[in-house]
Scaffold this motif. Structure first.
Motif, PDB file in Angstrom:
ATOM      1  N   THR A 139      -7.824   2.549  -1.471  1.00  0.00           N
ATOM      2  CA  THR A 139      -7.535   3.874  -0.926  1.00  0.00           C
ATOM      3  C   THR A 139      -7.943   4.046   0.531  1.00  0.00           C
ATOM      4  O   THR A 139      -7.588   5.058   1.147  1.00  0.00           O
ATOM      5  N   ARG A 181      -4.297   8.351  -2.855  1.00  0.00           N
ATOM      6  CA  ARG A 181      -3.138   7.615  -2.371  1.00  0.00           C
ATOM      7  C   ARG A 181      -1.957   8.532  -2.058  1.00  0.00           C
ATOM      8  O   ARG A 181      -1.038   8.134  -1.349  1.00  0.00           O
ATOM      9  N   THR A 219      -3.039   1.447  -7.859  1.00  0.00           N
ATOM     10  CA  THR A 219      -2.859   0.956  -6.492  1.00  0.00           C
ATOM     11  C   THR A 219      -1.444   0.439  -6.300  1.00  0.00           C
ATOM     12  O   THR A 219      -0.779   0.724  -5.294  1.00  0.00           O
ATOM     13  N   SER A 223       0.394   2.375  -3.592  1.00  0.00           N
ATOM     14  CA  SER A 223       0.342   1.592  -2.355  1.00  0.00           C
ATOM     15  C   SER A 223       0.480   0.119  -2.689  1.00  0.00           C
ATOM     16  O   SER A 223      -0.460  -0.662  -2.562  1.00  0.00           O
ATOM     17  N   ARG A 226      -0.906  -3.057  -0.803  1.00  0.00           N
ATOM     18  CA  ARG A 226      -2.336  -3.344  -0.841  1.00  0.00           C
ATOM     19  C   ARG A 226      -2.650  -4.415  -1.882  1.00  0.00           C
ATOM     20  O   ARG A 226      -3.691  -5.068  -1.816  1.00  0.00           O
TER      21      ARG A 226
END
Length: 289
Positions: A139, A181, A219, A223, A226
């Motif tokens: 994050t 996020r 995650t 995102s 990442r």
């Protein structure tokens, strides 16, 4: 003084007859006008009766569906603007409520950050520290207590993320990562967790693995690069190392090097595609799921 006229307190409870009445009574002392909702998650004892006797509104699941499922039920039942999530086992001190609610005037979510020495054994302290580090990487935010169940959210906002929450104890992990996020503001307020009444229902190995998978899943959901980028980079470096080795030993470019380079490119492209899909998911969240 905060009296709780705009506050709903949601307490998921499973076999907490020894502590639930005391918890509800202390909440009423601190916030006399608050709506207190206890979701009895299929308890086999007198949890529902004790909570009702203490003045809470009680909703009972017909069977044990999970801590996260109870939280989701409570949020749906809540009728006030601010929703406090807290445990019914006596660990969370209602005296911390005014500080959490004050911070909630500014932030989308306020989390009670526990002193690690006050709530866990050595194994869990190490595990929680590892989860926090991974969450910080995912994050880019200083996550202080990823798994704390003591938090304040705004009902209108949290309803948009309800479809993401699992039915298990890992709902705080999911909620924290989803908020961060998607650009929501999060604040940590230090608290002291008290010793719980009875034994913990969290199993370190089973639930620890689940927490780790939840972090990776959320995650990747919000995102993906990442996750994809480091894995892609690792395959690229392996391919480069293998090529260097074979170049100096047999003076040629091998199939293994080609495979590693191709895998690296494919993972990178999958990450880019996932980023585009993520934008569609952001739109779904912003439109209320």
């Amino acid at each position: 003084m905060e009296r709780g006229s705009d506050v709903s307190v949601v307490i998921p409870a499973y076999c907490e007859e020894a502590a639930i009445a005391g918890t509800v009574s202390k909440i009423h002392e601190r916030l006399p006008e608050a709506e207190v909702i206890v979701v009895d998650d299929g308890s086999g004892d007198r949890t529902a009766e004790e909570a009702r006797r203490a003045g809470a509104y009680v909703w009972s699941h017909p069977y044990n569906m999970g801590n996260g499922a109870a939280v989701k039920t409570g949020i749906r039942l809540a009728s006030r603007d601010k929703v406090v999530l807290m445990d019914g086992d006596g660990q969370h001190d209602p005296n911390d409520l005014p500080r959490l609610l004050e911070a909630a005037q500014t932030y989308d979510m306020v989390v009670g950050a526990r002193d690690p020495r006050s709530h866990a054994n050595g194994f869990r302290r190490v595990a929680n520290a590892a989860y926090n580090m991974l969450a910080r990487y995912a994050t880019k935010f200083p996550v202080k207590d990823l798994t704390s169940g003591y938090r304040v959210v705004h009902r209108e906002t949290v309803l948009r993320y309800l479809y993401l929450l699992p039915n298990t104890f890992s709902y705080p992990t999911t909620l924290t990562l989803a908020y961060l996020r998607s650009g929501r503001s999060v604040c940590y307020v230090p608290i002291q967790a008290r010793r719980r009444s009875g034994s913990s229902k969290i199993k370190p190995l089973r639930d620890g693995t689940r927490f780790l998978l939840i972090i990776l899943k959320i995650t990747t959901l919000f995102s993906p690069l990442r996750i994809f980028l480091p894995v892609s980079g690792s395959f690229f470096l392996l391919g480069l190392a293998n090529y260097a080795y074979t170049y100096f030993t047999v003076h040629r470019f091998t199939n293994m090097s080609a495979l590693l380079f191709i895998t690296s490119v494919l993972l990178f492209m999958l990450g880019l595609i996932s980023e585009q899909i993520t934008q569609l998911r952001y739109d779904r969240v912003e439109n209320g799921g």
